[in-house]
Design an enzyme around this catalytic site. Structure first.
Site, PDB file in Angstrom:
ATOM      1  N   GLY A  73       0.754  -1.249   0.000  1.00  0.00           N
ATOM      2  CA  GLY A  73       0.000   0.000   0.000  1.00  0.00           C
ATOM      3  C   GLY A  73       0.779   1.291   0.000  1.00  0.00           C
ATOM      4  O   GLY A  73       0.187   2.363  -0.188  1.00  0.00           O
ATOM      5  N   GLU A  90       3.761  -6.766   1.616  1.00  0.00           N
ATOM      6  CA  GLU A  90       3.343  -7.122   0.250  1.00  0.00           C
ATOM      7  C   GLU A  90       3.346  -5.887  -0.656  1.00  0.00           C
ATOM      8  O   GLU A  90       2.314  -5.507  -1.197  1.00  0.00           O
ATOM      9  CB  GLU A  90       1.923  -7.704   0.290  1.00  0.00           C
ATOM     10  CG  GLU A  90       1.743  -8.885   1.227  1.00  0.00           C
ATOM     11  CD  GLU A  90       0.268  -9.258   1.442  1.00  0.00           C
ATOM     12  OE1 GLU A  90      -0.629  -8.518   0.989  1.00  0.00           O
ATOM     13  OE2 GLU A  90       0.025 -10.300   2.064  1.00  0.00           O
ATOM     14  N   GLY A 136       3.625  -3.562  -3.853  1.00  0.00           N
ATOM     15  CA  GLY A 136       3.523  -3.713  -5.302  1.00  0.00           C
ATOM     16  C   GLY A 136       4.007  -2.444  -5.974  1.00  0.00           C
ATOM     17  O   GLY A 136       5.141  -2.326  -6.445  1.00  0.00           O
ATOM     18  N   ARG A 137       3.131  -1.424  -5.927  1.00  0.00           N
ATOM     19  CA  ARG A 137       3.384  -0.172  -6.637  1.00  0.00           C
ATOM     20  C   ARG A 137       4.755   0.441  -6.341  1.00  0.00           C
ATOM     21  O   ARG A 137       5.443   0.892  -7.245  1.00  0.00           O
ATOM     22  CB  ARG A 137       2.294   0.823  -6.235  1.00  0.00           C
ATOM     23  CG  ARG A 137       2.289   2.094  -7.041  1.00  0.00           C
ATOM     24  CD  ARG A 137       1.286   3.105  -6.493  1.00  0.00           C
ATOM     25  NE  ARG A 137       0.050   2.536  -6.055  1.00  0.00           N
ATOM     26  CZ  ARG A 137      -1.086   2.533  -6.755  1.00  0.00           C
ATOM     27  NH1 ARG A 137      -1.134   3.107  -7.932  1.00  0.00           N
ATOM     28  NH2 ARG A 137      -2.169   1.982  -6.255  1.00  0.00           N
ATOM     29  N   ARG A 173      -5.533   3.407 -15.826  1.00  0.00           N
ATOM     30  CA  ARG A 173      -5.652   4.158 -14.570  1.00  0.00           C
ATOM     31  C   ARG A 173      -6.328   5.520 -14.726  1.00  0.00           C
ATOM     32  O   ARG A 173      -7.189   5.863 -13.907  1.00  0.00           O
ATOM     33  CB  ARG A 173      -4.291   4.285 -13.872  1.00  0.00           C
ATOM     34  CG  ARG A 173      -3.631   2.922 -13.578  1.00  0.00           C
ATOM     35  CD  ARG A 173      -2.429   3.031 -12.657  1.00  0.00           C
ATOM     36  NE  ARG A 173      -2.836   3.344 -11.315  1.00  0.00           N
ATOM     37  CZ  ARG A 173      -2.756   4.528 -10.767  1.00  0.00           C
ATOM     38  NH1 ARG A 173      -2.210   5.528 -11.427  1.00  0.00           N
ATOM     39  NH2 ARG A 173      -3.189   4.738  -9.542  1.00  0.00           N
ATOM     40  N   TYR A 224      -9.677   5.555 -12.557  1.00  0.00           N
ATOM     41  CA  TYR A 224      -9.598   6.263 -11.265  1.00  0.00           C
ATOM     42  C   TYR A 224      -9.421   7.761 -11.432  1.00  0.00           C
ATOM     43  O   TYR A 224      -9.152   8.448 -10.448  1.00  0.00           O
ATOM     44  CB  TYR A 224      -8.393   5.772 -10.447  1.00  0.00           C
ATOM     45  CG  TYR A 224      -8.191   4.288 -10.387  1.00  0.00           C
ATOM     46  CD1 TYR A 224      -9.093   3.461  -9.720  1.00  0.00           C
ATOM     47  CD2 TYR A 224      -7.075   3.703 -10.967  1.00  0.00           C
ATOM     48  CE1 TYR A 224      -8.878   2.097  -9.647  1.00  0.00           C
ATOM     49  CE2 TYR A 224      -6.851   2.338 -10.897  1.00  0.00           C
ATOM     50  CZ  TYR A 224      -7.764   1.539 -10.241  1.00  0.00           C
ATOM     51  OH  TYR A 224      -7.544   0.197 -10.166  1.00  0.00           O
ATOM     52  N   CYS A 241     -12.848   4.239 -28.785  1.00  0.00           N
ATOM     53  CA  CYS A 241     -14.099   4.970 -28.985  1.00  0.00           C
ATOM     54  C   CYS A 241     -14.869   5.195 -27.692  1.00  0.00           C
ATOM     55  O   CYS A 241     -15.941   4.631 -27.483  1.00  0.00           O
ATOM     56  CB  CYS A 241     -14.947   4.214 -29.990  1.00  0.00           C
ATOM     57  SG  CYS A 241     -14.046   3.999 -31.519  1.00  0.00           S
ATOM     58  N   GLU A 242     -14.295   5.958 -26.806  1.00  0.00           N
ATOM     59  CA  GLU A 242     -14.959   6.329 -25.553  1.00  0.00           C
ATOM     60  C   GLU A 242     -14.406   7.681 -25.132  1.00  0.00           C
ATOM     61  O   GLU A 242     -13.191   7.911 -25.225  1.00  0.00           O
ATOM     62  CB  GLU A 242     -14.621   5.353 -24.418  1.00  0.00           C
ATOM     63  CG  GLU A 242     -15.081   3.964 -24.667  1.00  0.00           C
ATOM     64  CD  GLU A 242     -15.518   3.266 -23.384  1.00  0.00           C
ATOM     65  OE1 GLU A 242     -15.841   3.960 -22.394  1.00  0.00           O
ATOM     66  OE2 GLU A 242     -15.547   2.036 -23.405  1.00  0.00           O
ATOM     67  N   TYR A 278       0.488  -1.429 -12.294  1.00  0.00           N
ATOM     68  CA  TYR A 278      -0.920  -1.452 -12.703  1.00  0.00           C
ATOM     69  C   TYR A 278      -1.122  -0.797 -14.076  1.00  0.00           C
ATOM     70  O   TYR A 278      -2.147  -0.192 -14.343  1.00  0.00           O
ATOM     71  CB  TYR A 278      -1.812  -0.796 -11.634  1.00  0.00           C
ATOM     72  CG  TYR A 278      -1.615  -1.410 -10.267  1.00  0.00           C
ATOM     73  CD1 TYR A 278      -2.066  -2.694 -10.007  1.00  0.00           C
ATOM     74  CD2 TYR A 278      -0.944  -0.730  -9.247  1.00  0.00           C
ATOM     75  CE1 TYR A 278      -1.858  -3.290  -8.758  1.00  0.00           C
ATOM     76  CE2 TYR A 278      -0.732  -1.312  -8.000  1.00  0.00           C
ATOM     77  CZ  TYR A 278      -1.193  -2.590  -7.771  1.00  0.00           C
ATOM     78  OH  TYR A 278      -0.989  -3.162  -6.549  1.00  0.00           O
TER      79      TYR A 278
HETATM   80  N1  LLP Z   1      -1.595  -6.995  -0.943  1.00  0.00           N
HETATM   81  C1  LLP Z   1      -2.893  -7.110  -1.255  1.00  0.00           C
HETATM   82  C2  LLP Z   1      -3.702  -8.105  -0.570  1.00  0.00           C
HETATM   83  C3  LLP Z   1      -3.451  -6.269  -2.236  1.00  0.00           C
HETATM   84  O1  LLP Z   1      -4.735  -6.367  -2.524  1.00  0.00           O
HETATM   85  C4  LLP Z   1      -2.634  -5.317  -2.892  1.00  0.00           C
HETATM   86  C5  LLP Z   1      -3.180  -4.440  -3.922  1.00  0.00           C
HETATM   87  C6  LLP Z   1      -1.278  -5.269  -2.546  1.00  0.00           C
HETATM   88  C7  LLP Z   1      -0.791  -6.107  -1.552  1.00  0.00           C
HETATM   89  C8  LLP Z   1      -0.312  -4.325  -3.189  1.00  0.00           C
HETATM   90  O2  LLP Z   1      -0.637  -2.997  -2.957  1.00  0.00           O
HETATM   91  P1  LLP Z   1       0.360  -1.827  -3.422  1.00  0.00           P
HETATM   92  O3  LLP Z   1       1.615  -1.953  -2.603  1.00  0.00           O
HETATM   93  O4  LLP Z   1       0.626  -2.008  -4.863  1.00  0.00           O
HETATM   94  O5  LLP Z   1      -0.385  -0.593  -3.136  1.00  0.00           O
HETATM   95  N2  LLP Z   1      -5.186  -0.987  -9.712  1.00  0.00           N
HETATM   96  C9  LLP Z   1      -5.019  -0.032  -8.657  1.00  0.00           C
HETATM   97  C10 LLP Z   1      -4.353  -0.621  -7.439  1.00  0.00           C
HETATM   98  C11 LLP Z   1      -5.074  -1.840  -6.919  1.00  0.00           C
HETATM   99  C12 LLP Z   1      -4.415  -2.447  -5.696  1.00  0.00           C
HETATM  100  C13 LLP Z   1      -5.025  -3.739  -5.354  1.00  0.00           C
HETATM  101  N3  LLP Z   1      -4.406  -4.425  -4.269  1.00  0.00           N
HETATM  102  C14 LLP Z   1      -4.251   1.168  -9.198  1.00  0.00           C
HETATM  103  O6  LLP Z   1      -3.904   1.172 -10.379  1.00  0.00           O
HETATM  104  O7  LLP Z   1      -4.037   2.146  -8.479  1.00  0.00           O
END
Ligand code: LLP
Length: 418
Positions: free
Chosen positions: A242, A276, A278-279, A315, A319, A346-347, A374
């Site tokens: 997150g 965990e 990601g981003r 994105r 969003y 086409c949107e 993402y």
């Molecule tokens: N762990 C779980 C259980 C999750 O659901 C997620 C993301 C993460 C870890 C990783 O979160 P991060 O560190 O990446 O914030 N598509 C959206 C983001 C969706 C996130 C979903 N879950 C966007 O483009 O902003």
């Protein structure tokens, strides 16, 4: 300076590391995702080293970007992985990831997915409901195995982020209601084919403040104490992902401050900490390279129609997310105008950026920044658009890590009636 490390102007041309982006466009075409190996390694290393000797495991959230080359890079650095499907499991194994460092998240795991994960010998299932726990117990029993389990609880903390990516409020579909956690741990002890090993949460994505993380940590530590008081052995505490990144003017805390905040109050505790992210590991390590097709000057607005679209980077459309858009070779003779940077889909929702001050000529290249997370992983074939190529730069070299999709690939599997 572009303000994005690893993507900088050299001799007035935007480069990924030492590779000119116009060269990448010539060699691999557009639209094209470009990632920097150096930025990926730097982001991972900063994160991992911030734990400073504490027992921990970084489980990269595969959903942010699941290209095999990226998974393999992280695997080589010793990363674990957070997966949410059998498909992501397959990718991690294919990329050389260690199954004993995989956690399996998600509210809707299917029995087949549980089976392959058990066969692979993953570290733990992050279970999100009692019903899922029962199915997992049955699947494990049918395989004569014991499934390692951590419950994902919902701490009811406001992540103060976009509502679509906020997951830790009690009205969200995620996790086990906080008040029910203890009784669920108690019932899990009665099941023969699951073994409780951890405690887990994830409150949302793109958080730019520490407070919600700290509030969550406090709640989780309180729960941990109560579980231990009941005689349960909890080996790890998974605090989810997150942490946000800078897209424009955000000022997210650096990894070091974030990890320090997560680890606060853990000094006396023996649990291993899992995260965990990601981003934060991939977001600013990638860009989307696109070419201006047409300029259209309507009475009230100027449109720059580019060859990337919402199917490539969803994105903005989904969003209303902001991504900086930089010219690859600034300084053309054109006048600066306020452009709506839009794709060919086409949107009206198909835009990459609104009201951008740019000096453009048809054929110019643009870089949509912060597109490593993402971006490709949420792309689609809408409008029968083959997906973009993906390239990884490494010093002065550029490697194709995913070919541009072909129309034949798109139609393979479709059948006309006899
Ligand atoms: N762990 C779980 C259980 C999750 O659901 C997620 C993301 C993460 C870890 C990783 O979160 P991060 O560190 O990446 O914030 N598509 C959206 C983001 C969706 C996130 C979903 N879950 C966007 O483009 O902003």
């Amino acid at each position: 300076m572009s303000g994005f490390p690893s993507f900088n102007y050299r001799n007035n041309v935007l480069c990924g590391e030492s590779v000119r982006l116009d060269r990448i466009a010539r060699e691999f075409g557009t639209p094209c995702y470009v990632y920097s190996r150096h930025a990926l390694v730097a982001a991972y290393s900063e994160f991992d080293s911030a734990f400073a000797g504490r027992d921990h495991l970084v489980c990269y959230a595969v959903k942010a970007n699941s290209n095999l080359a990226i998974l393999n890079l992280f695997a080589r650095l010793g990363s674990g992985f957070d997966i949410v499907s059998g498909g992501e499991l397959r990718r991690v194994l294919e990329a050389g990831g260690d199954p004993r460092k995989i956690v399996f998240s998600g509210v809707g795991k299917q029995p087949d997915e549980m089976r392959v994960a058990l066969e692979a010998g993953i570290l733990c299932f992050n279970v999100e409901s009692e019903a899922e726990l029962e199915i997992l117990d049955q699947v494990a029993r049918s395989m004569n195995q014991i499934a390692p389990v951590s419950f994902r609880v919902n701490p009811d903390v406001d992540a103060r982020t976009h509502p679509y990516i906020s997951t830790g409020l009690k009205e969200n579909k995620f996790g086990i209601p906080f008040e029910e956690a203890e009784s669920l741990y108690a019932s899990a002890q009665k099941l023969a084919n699951v073994r409780v090993t951890g405690l887990d949460c994830h409150i949302g994505s793109q958080l730019t403040e520490l407070d919600p993380f700290v509030e969550t940590r406090e709640k989780m530590l309180g729960l941990l104490d109560r579980l231990e008081a009941r005689g349960l052995k909890i080996h790890h505490l998974d605090l989810g992902g997150g942490l946000g990144i800078r897209y424009s003017s955000e000022k997210p805390p650096p990894a070091r401050a974030y990890i320090a905040a997560l680890c606060g109050g853990m000094v006396q505790r023996k649990q291993r900490i899992l995260v965990e992210p990601g981003r934060v590991l991939v977001g600013n390590a990638g860009i989307l390279l696109t070419r201006v097709e047409y300029l259209k000057h309507a009475t009230h607005r100027n449109f720059a129609i580019v060859d990337a679209a919402m199917n490539d980077l969803m994105r903005p459309a989904l969003y209303n997310a902001y991504h900086e858009i930089l010219p690859v070779a600034p300084g053309t003779q054109a006048d600066v105008k306020t452009y709506q940077v839009v794709g060919p889909v086409c949107e009206t929702g198909d835009f990459l950026g609104h009201d951008r001050e740019l000096a453009l000529l048809p054929g110019d290249l643009l870089a949509v920044m912060s597109a490593g997370a993402y971006g490709m992983s949420m792309s689609s074939n809408y409008n029968s658009r083959p997906r973009a190529a993906e390239v990884m730069v490494d010093g002065d070299r550029a490697h194709l890590i995913r070919e541009r999709e072909s129309m034949d690939q798109l139609m393979a599997g479709e059948k006309i009636l006899p």
